[in-house]
Design a protein around this motif. Structure first.
Motif, short mmCIF file in Angstrom:
data_model
loop_
_atom_site.label_atom_id
_atom_site.label_comp_id
_atom_site.label_asym_id
_atom_site.label_seq_id
_atom_site.Cartn_x
_atom_site.Cartn_y
_atom_site.Cartn_z
N GLY A 215 4.18 5.94 -4.73
CA GLY A 215 4.57 6.02 -6.14
C GLY A 215 3.69 6.98 -6.92
O GLY A 215 4.18 7.78 -7.72
N LEU A 216 2.39 6.91 -6.68
CA LEU A 216 1.47 7.83 -7.35
C LEU A 216 1.73 9.28 -6.93
O LEU A 216 1.75 10.19 -7.76
CB LEU A 216 0.02 7.44 -7.06
CG LEU A 216 -0.46 6.14 -7.69
CD1 LEU A 216 -1.84 5.77 -7.16
CD2 LEU A 216 -0.47 6.26 -9.21
N ALA B 166 0.83 -1.21 0.00
CA ALA B 166 0.00 0.00 0.00
C ALA B 166 0.87 1.25 0.00
O ALA B 166 0.58 2.22 -0.72
CB ALA B 166 -0.92 0.00 1.22
N TYR B 167 1.94 1.25 0.79
CA TYR B 167 2.84 2.42 0.80
C TYR B 167 3.41 2.66 -0.59
O TYR B 167 3.39 3.79 -1.07
CB TYR B 167 3.98 2.23 1.80
CG TYR B 167 4.98 3.37 1.70
CD1 TYR B 167 4.74 4.56 2.37
CD2 TYR B 167 6.11 3.29 0.89
CE1 TYR B 167 5.62 5.63 2.27
CE2 TYR B 167 6.99 4.35 0.77
CZ TYR B 167 6.74 5.51 1.46
OH TYR B 167 7.60 6.57 1.33
N TRP B 168 3.94 1.62 -1.21
CA TRP B 168 4.59 1.81 -2.50
C TRP B 168 3.62 2.27 -3.58
O TRP B 168 3.99 3.06 -4.44
CB TRP B 168 5.32 0.54 -2.92
CG TRP B 168 6.56 0.34 -2.10
CD1 TRP B 168 6.78 -0.62 -1.17
CD2 TRP B 168 7.73 1.16 -2.11
NE1 TRP B 168 8.01 -0.45 -0.60
CE2 TRP B 168 8.63 0.63 -1.16
CE3 TRP B 168 8.11 2.29 -2.82
CZ2 TRP B 168 9.88 1.19 -0.91
CZ3 TRP B 168 9.35 2.87 -2.57
CH2 TRP B 168 10.22 2.31 -1.63
N PHE C 182 4.73 17.39 2.53
CA PHE C 182 3.68 17.52 1.52
C PHE C 182 2.33 17.87 2.12
O PHE C 182 1.56 18.61 1.53
CB PHE C 182 3.58 16.25 0.67
CG PHE C 182 4.63 16.14 -0.40
CD1 PHE C 182 5.01 17.25 -1.13
CD2 PHE C 182 5.22 14.93 -0.69
CE1 PHE C 182 5.98 17.16 -2.12
CE2 PHE C 182 6.19 14.83 -1.68
CZ PHE C 182 6.57 15.95 -2.40
N VAL C 183 2.04 17.34 3.30
CA VAL C 183 0.80 17.73 3.97
C VAL C 183 0.82 19.23 4.27
O VAL C 183 -0.15 19.95 4.01
CB VAL C 183 0.57 16.91 5.26
CG1 VAL C 183 -0.55 17.50 6.10
CG2 VAL C 183 0.24 15.47 4.91
N LEU C 184 1.94 19.71 4.80
CA LEU C 184 2.06 21.14 5.10
C LEU C 184 2.00 21.98 3.83
O LEU C 184 1.38 23.06 3.81
CB LEU C 184 3.36 21.41 5.86
CG LEU C 184 3.46 20.76 7.24
CD1 LEU C 184 4.84 20.98 7.84
CD2 LEU C 184 2.37 21.28 8.16
N ALA D 142 -5.25 13.88 1.83
CA ALA D 142 -5.74 12.56 2.25
C ALA D 142 -4.79 11.45 1.81
O ALA D 142 -4.46 10.54 2.59
CB ALA D 142 -7.14 12.32 1.71
N MET D 143 -4.32 11.51 0.56
CA MET D 143 -3.40 10.48 0.08
C MET D 143 -2.08 10.52 0.84
O MET D 143 -1.53 9.47 1.18
CB MET D 143 -3.13 10.67 -1.42
CG MET D 143 -4.21 10.14 -2.32
SD MET D 143 -3.80 10.30 -4.06
CE MET D 143 -2.42 9.18 -4.22
#
Length: 120
Positions: free
Chosen positions: A10-11, A4-6, A80-82, A107-108
């Protein structure tokens, strides 16, 4: 959990690599149709955002892949969230109030933060 992480990382890395390269290379006139906020920002700031996105994309993938400083993946995800929280603020203060993509990216990226803690 690793799969799931990859997939998600990756996306996200592909998205931010493209987005960062576009901001780093294109001029204001070519950015304006897809990013209305560029008129309110100095171009060096737009270029810096592009560089941050490129480095963050590398940070999501390379540290866990190589095993060197894997905590950088967590730092990149939090960054990236910030970044997207700041993007939401920029969109809401301007004329374009389209924040759906930004909320989706938050969210991602939040989905990536928890598995990234497994490499600490």
């Amino acid at each position: 959990m690793n799969i799931a992480y990859w997939i998600v990382a990756g996306l996200l890395a592909l998205f931010y690599l493209y987005s960062g390269a576009v901001k780093a290379i294109r001029d204001r006139d070519r950015l304006r149709p897809m990013m209305a906020w560029v008129d309110r920002m100095p171009m060096p700031a737009v270029r810096a955002l592009g560089a941050v996105e490129i480095l963050g994309a590398a940070g999501l993938i390379l540290p866990p892949l190589t095993g060197i400083a894997p905590w950088l993946a967590l730092a990149a995800a939090i960054g990236f969230v910030l970044l997207q929280i700041g993007a939401v603020a920029v969109h809401l203060t301007g004329e374009d109030r389209q924040i759906t993509l930004n909320v989706g990216l938050i969210a991602m990226t939040a989905l990536v933060i928890w598995p990234a803690t497994t490499w600490l």
